[in-house]
Write an enzyme that holds these catalytic residues in place. Sequence first.
Site, mmCIF file in Angstrom:
data_model
loop_
_atom_site.group_PDB
_atom_site.id
_atom_site.type_symbol
_atom_site.label_atom_id
_atom_site.label_comp_id
_atom_site.label_asym_id
_atom_site.label_seq_id
_atom_site.Cartn_x
_atom_site.Cartn_y
_atom_site.Cartn_z
ATOM 1 N N TRP A 10 0.820 -1.223 0.000
ATOM 2 C CA TRP A 10 0.000 0.000 0.000
ATOM 3 C C TRP A 10 0.850 1.269 0.000
ATOM 4 C CZ3 TRP A 10 -4.862 -0.589 3.709
ATOM 5 C CH2 TRP A 10 -5.703 -1.578 3.174
ATOM 6 N N HIS A 96 13.007 -2.016 -1.134
ATOM 7 C CA HIS A 96 12.152 -1.572 -2.247
ATOM 8 C C HIS A 96 12.866 -0.444 -3.000
ATOM 9 C CE1 HIS A 96 8.830 0.304 -4.397
ATOM 10 N NE2 HIS A 96 8.212 -0.867 -4.290
ATOM 11 N N GLU A 167 11.624 -6.693 -9.131
ATOM 12 C CA GLU A 167 10.860 -5.506 -9.515
ATOM 13 C C GLU A 167 11.739 -4.595 -10.362
ATOM 14 O OE1 GLU A 167 7.300 -4.593 -6.770
ATOM 15 O OE2 GLU A 167 9.033 -3.547 -6.010
ATOM 16 N N GLY A 235 1.434 -2.891 -6.191
ATOM 17 C CA GLY A 235 1.259 -1.554 -5.625
ATOM 18 C C GLY A 235 -0.132 -1.018 -5.925
HETATM 19 P P1 PGA Z 1 3.027 -0.856 -8.888
HETATM 20 O O1 PGA Z 1 4.042 -0.918 -7.662
HETATM 21 O O2 PGA Z 1 2.241 -2.154 -8.879
HETATM 22 O O3 PGA Z 1 2.168 0.326 -8.595
HETATM 23 O O4 PGA Z 1 3.842 -0.694 -10.137
HETATM 24 C C1 PGA Z 1 4.736 -2.093 -7.340
HETATM 25 C C2 PGA Z 1 5.693 -1.818 -6.215
HETATM 26 O O5 PGA Z 1 6.250 -0.718 -6.161
HETATM 27 O O6 PGA Z 1 5.935 -2.688 -5.353
#
Ligand code: PGA
Length: 254
Positions: A10, A96, A167, A235
């Site tokens: 979130w 992250h 990611e 996200g």
């Molecule tokens: P997003 O974010 O799904 O909005 O691209 C993913 C995240 O930052 O973990």
Amino acid sequence: MAKSILVANWKNHPSSLEEAKSILVQLAKKSLLYKKLSLFIAPPLPYFESVRTRSKTFSGLAAQDIFVPQGSGSYTSQVTPDILKSLGVKLAIIGHSERRALGESSLDVSKKVRAAISAGITPLVCVGESSRDKDGLYYETLREQIKTSLQDLSDKKDISKVMIAYEPVWAIGKGAEAIDPADLSQSVIFIKKVLADIFGREFGDKVNILYGGSVDASNAPSLIEKTGIRGFLVGRASLKAKDFRPIAEALLGK
Ligand code: PGA
């Protein structure tokens, strides 16, 4: 077969506790669906208690970061792993890209991974290149991130307590597009190889790898199919129950 994993990041949303409660009311309507997954919600800290009480039948609580205390001193403003643990936190997102952008290094990440494991919290370690070049040099960035972020594990076996979220930074957030499934498969193979090189095949193979970056209802089915991932870190689409549900369904092969 182990359950697929779905983590709702979130971030700093929604902007009020009332809105958070209303998302939880909507999610709870599909609790039977979510129970079929290992679902974790990582809300802003002040919402923890509300999220915990409203989602405990279908989801686990996750933190978006973890603080590494140096000894038993006092740390104004910080929330220690012990406090997280006492709140029922099972998993912590670590490293992250939005934290790395604030200056967090892979070395910092490695200390956090260790602190999480010591507290009995599963570290979800985020790695990913910020851009791609046609010569594939970004693979080296990825290798270095993985190696350094996991260098503080005291015991090789501890790698089986870690999860990786791949990611790619360019795929995260508003205006970005998710990775192509074929490219995701390549990255997953590469990550597994790096883990096997460091920890040995018997441990490296056990690590759950998730994908994150613009996952939504339209791309979730193709991103999960034959790409080797075990789930998603989501996200934006985790903040609306109607956007989140089809992602859960995709993980269940519906
Ligand atoms: P997003 O974010 O799904 O909005 O691209 C993913 C995240 O930052 O973990």
